[in-house]
Design an enzyme around this catalytic site. Sequence first.
Site, PDB file in Angstrom:
ATOM      1  N   ASP A  90       0.833  -1.209   0.000  1.00 25.17           N
ATOM      2  CA  ASP A  90       0.000   0.000   0.000  1.00 25.17           C
ATOM      3  C   ASP A  90       0.863   1.253   0.000  1.00 25.17           C
ATOM      4  OD1 ASP A  90      -2.727   0.504  -0.039  1.00 25.17           O
ATOM      5  OD2 ASP A  90      -3.056  -0.303   1.976  1.00 25.17           O
ATOM      6  N   GLU A 189     -14.215  -1.777  -1.273  1.00 26.17           N
ATOM      7  CA  GLU A 189     -14.392  -1.948   0.179  1.00 26.17           C
ATOM      8  C   GLU A 189     -15.659  -1.264   0.690  1.00 26.17           C
ATOM      9  OE1 GLU A 189     -11.041  -0.908   2.727  1.00 26.17           O
ATOM     10  OE2 GLU A 189     -12.254  -1.241   4.526  1.00 26.17           O
TER      11      GLU A 189
HETATM   12  O1  KIV Z   1      -4.884  -1.599   4.305  1.00 27.59           O
HETATM   13  C1  KIV Z   1      -5.534  -2.637   4.080  1.00 27.59           C
HETATM   14  O2  KIV Z   1      -5.382  -3.659   4.764  1.00 27.59           O
HETATM   15  C2  KIV Z   1      -6.476  -2.615   2.983  1.00 27.59           C
HETATM   16  C3  KIV Z   1      -7.378  -3.803   2.835  1.00 27.59           C
HETATM   17  C4  KIV Z   1      -8.386  -3.781   3.892  1.00 27.59           C
HETATM   18  C5  KIV Z   1      -7.981  -3.883   1.493  1.00 27.59           C
HETATM   19  O3  KIV Z   1      -6.543  -1.685   2.254  1.00 27.59           O
END
Ligand code: KIV
Length: 275
Positions: A90, A189
């Site tokens: 991310d 989500e």
């Molecule tokens: O940060 C995370 O774990 C996420 C998932 C919930 C998709 O974005």
Amino acid sequence: MSSHRQETVRRLTAPDIAARKGGVPVVCLTAYTAPMAEILDQHCDLLLVGDSVGMVVHGLPNTVGVTLEMMILHGQAVMRGSRRAMVVVDMPFGSYEGSAEVAYANAARVMKETGCSAVKVEAGPEVAANIEYLVKRGIPVMGHVGLRPQAVMVDGGFRAKGKSSVERASILDDARAAVDAGSFCVVVEGVAEGLAREITAAIPVPTIGIGASAGCDGQILVTDDMLGLFDWTPKFVRRYADLRGEIGKAVAGYAEDVRQRRFPGPAEIYFAKAG
Ligand code: KIV
């Protein structure tokens, strides 16, 4: 595990995941550490080093305080623990929204320093140009629409999305913008079930649902939620274990053994050799 075996395992790629549109559902979970990645790897197609690590591991109230350095450290750990699953890291709040050049510099750093195969960004028309810039320069991007945890301050909390027709249209636009910009798949989500199905039908890349719909092309959960490591479980999570209870029982047993001088026992101590 022999080094020979390590070399022969092929890690899944963005095109492999993209090719699963409408096929066998894509199995995804979050991972933040090497030992957990090692357990999940054989069962999952994709491991997400989510910025949820800030809340799950570091005790932050939301994901806004997560830094690039945190994501890189956890990304490196998950890459060390896994061999087959595609690893996606991310991009944290503030690292990709401002300009395409900043997004590229930060995403390239994540890719180089972790060895991961793609990054994830919370998507919409406002960041579409940045996504396109990354994809055109060799960085696969997973989009994330619907409930966007990094927008928690604007939204005033975590709440399901898509309850009004205006909101539904805007989330569909976000998903389309992510795809038009080149995303190889899109996390959906916290949206109403019908909307998740509509998005899945409308876009040509896999949708990965969380609190969305069984009709999505894949599913993801926060691993610690599905293992029951927290005392509170969101509605959309199915708990497959009660590790919080198991850990509590194990630690109570250890504490009692220490207090009663039952631990360590003869099998757990070293004895000097005679002579
Ligand atoms: O940060 C995370 O774990 C996420 C998932 C919930 C998709 O974005």
